[in-house]
Write a protein that holds these residues in place. Structure first.
Motif, PDB file in Angstrom:
ATOM      1  N   UNK A 110       0.853  -1.182   0.000  1.00 49.73           N
ATOM      2  CA  UNK A 110       0.000   0.000   0.000  1.00 49.73           C
ATOM      3  C   UNK A 110       0.893   1.237   0.000  1.00 49.73           C
ATOM      4  N   UNK A 111       0.452   2.314  -0.622  1.00 45.95           N
ATOM      5  CA  UNK A 111       1.234   3.552  -0.573  1.00 45.95           C
ATOM      6  C   UNK A 111       1.380   4.035   0.875  1.00 45.95           C
ATOM      7  N   UNK A 112       2.492   4.680   1.165  1.00 42.09           N
ATOM      8  CA  UNK A 112       2.681   5.279   2.481  1.00 42.09           C
ATOM      9  C   UNK A 112       3.381   4.402   3.500  1.00 42.09           C
ATOM     10  N   UNK A 113       3.782   3.188   3.115  1.00 40.97           N
ATOM     11  CA  UNK A 113       4.525   2.339   4.055  1.00 40.97           C
ATOM     12  C   UNK A 113       5.886   3.007   4.276  1.00 40.97           C
ATOM     13  N   UNK A 114       6.267   3.256   5.533  1.00 40.59           N
ATOM     14  CA  UNK A 114       7.574   3.885   5.774  1.00 40.59           C
ATOM     15  C   UNK A 114       8.705   3.052   5.179  1.00 40.59           C
ATOM     16  N   UNK A 133       9.432  -1.110   4.652  1.00 43.56           N
ATOM     17  CA  UNK A 133       9.140  -1.567   3.304  1.00 43.56           C
ATOM     18  C   UNK A 133       9.862  -2.866   2.977  1.00 43.56           C
ATOM     19  N   UNK A 134       9.140  -3.767   2.324  1.00 44.86           N
ATOM     20  CA  UNK A 134       9.719  -5.027   1.866  1.00 44.86           C
ATOM     21  C   UNK A 134       9.647  -6.170   2.851  1.00 44.86           C
ATOM     22  N   UNK A 135       9.150  -5.930   4.063  1.00 48.22           N
ATOM     23  CA  UNK A 135       9.128  -6.957   5.101  1.00 48.22           C
ATOM     24  C   UNK A 135       7.815  -7.737   5.181  1.00 48.22           C
ATOM     25  N   UNK A 136       6.806  -7.368   4.390  1.00 52.02           N
ATOM     26  CA  UNK A 136       5.498  -8.045   4.429  1.00 52.02           C
ATOM     27  C   UNK A 136       4.896  -8.037   5.836  1.00 52.02           C
ATOM     28  N   UNK A 137       4.923  -6.885   6.446  1.00 53.32           N
ATOM     29  CA  UNK A 137       4.332  -6.744   7.772  1.00 53.32           C
ATOM     30  C   UNK A 137       2.810  -6.784   7.662  1.00 53.32           C
ATOM     31  N   UNK A 138       2.145  -7.029   8.774  1.00 57.09           N
ATOM     32  CA  UNK A 138       0.689  -7.147   8.791  1.00 57.09           C
ATOM     33  C   UNK A 138       0.014  -5.994   8.053  1.00 57.09           C
ATOM     34  N   UNK A 169      12.460  -7.432  10.062  1.00 57.00           N
ATOM     35  CA  UNK A 169      11.323  -7.011  10.881  1.00 57.00           C
ATOM     36  C   UNK A 169      10.189  -8.016  10.747  1.00 57.00           C
ATOM     37  N   UNK A 170       9.529  -8.355  11.862  1.00 62.63           N
ATOM     38  CA  UNK A 170       8.369  -9.242  11.835  1.00 62.63           C
ATOM     39  C   UNK A 170       8.746 -10.715  11.781  1.00 62.63           C
ATOM     40  N   UNK A 203       1.711 -15.333   6.073  1.00 58.40           N
ATOM     41  CA  UNK A 203       0.271 -15.147   6.253  1.00 58.40           C
ATOM     42  C   UNK A 203      -0.199 -13.833   5.623  1.00 58.40           C
ATOM     43  N   UNK A 204       0.655 -12.818   5.639  1.00 57.75           N
ATOM     44  CA  UNK A 204       0.309 -11.549   4.980  1.00 57.75           C
ATOM     45  C   UNK A 204       0.243 -11.732   3.469  1.00 57.75           C
ATOM     46  N   UNK A 205       1.176 -12.489   2.906  1.00 55.38           N
ATOM     47  CA  UNK A 205       1.135 -12.770   1.467  1.00 55.38           C
ATOM     48  C   UNK A 205      -0.146 -13.534   1.128  1.00 55.38           C
ATOM     49  N   UNK A 206      -0.477 -14.525   1.933  1.00 56.27           N
ATOM     50  CA  UNK A 206      -1.705 -15.295   1.696  1.00 56.27           C
ATOM     51  C   UNK A 206      -2.941 -14.392   1.804  1.00 56.27           C
ATOM     52  N   UNK A 207      -2.977 -13.533   2.817  1.00 56.15           N
ATOM     53  CA  UNK A 207      -4.114 -12.618   2.992  1.00 56.15           C
ATOM     54  C   UNK A 207      -4.293 -11.723   1.767  1.00 56.15           C
TER      55      UNK A 207
END
Length: 112
Positions: free
Chosen positions: A33-37, A41-46, A65-66, A73-77
């Motif tokens: 999503x736009x605006x991720x610090x 970035x790149x860590x697939x955080x929730x 991170x994470x 699970x974030x990729x799956x979501x």
């Protein structure tokens, strides 16, 4: 194996396998999503991945991170069909074997 013939070796314990076909490979930062610090970035955080961008793709997330399973699970979501966890330079060749819910692998930082 990538579509251009490049072979990247990884490790995984995944009960599900992908059919023998190619899927688009994207870096997490390309489908966030736009605006991720930048520091996240790149860590697939929730809730960081945009379903409209990640759906049907194999997403490369960076380790750091994470938690490893939470990234998958974030990729799956977000509708991703596969997950590659890449090590950063500090972690080098340290590869863990986790059980995943979608086709997944972890790769080292140094490729031979």
């Amino acid at each position: 194996m990538l579509q251009d013939g490049t072979i990247i070796e990884g490790r995984s314990i995944t009960p599900r396998h992908m059919p023998n076909s190619f899927y688009p490979l994207v870096l997490a930062r390309e489908v966030e999503f736009p605006g991720i610090p930048i520091s996240n970035s790149g860590f697939c955080l929730d809730k960081s991945l945009d379903r409209n961008k990640a759906k049907g793709k194999i997403v490369v997330c960076m380790r750091g991170e994470g938690g490893r399973i939470r990234k998958e699970l974030e990729v799956e979501r977000a509708g991703g069909v596969g997950f590659i966890l890449g090590n950063n330079e500090l972690l080098g060749n340290d590869i863990s074997s986790d059980v995943h819910f979608i086709p997944s692998t972890q790769v080292s930082y140094h490729m031979s």
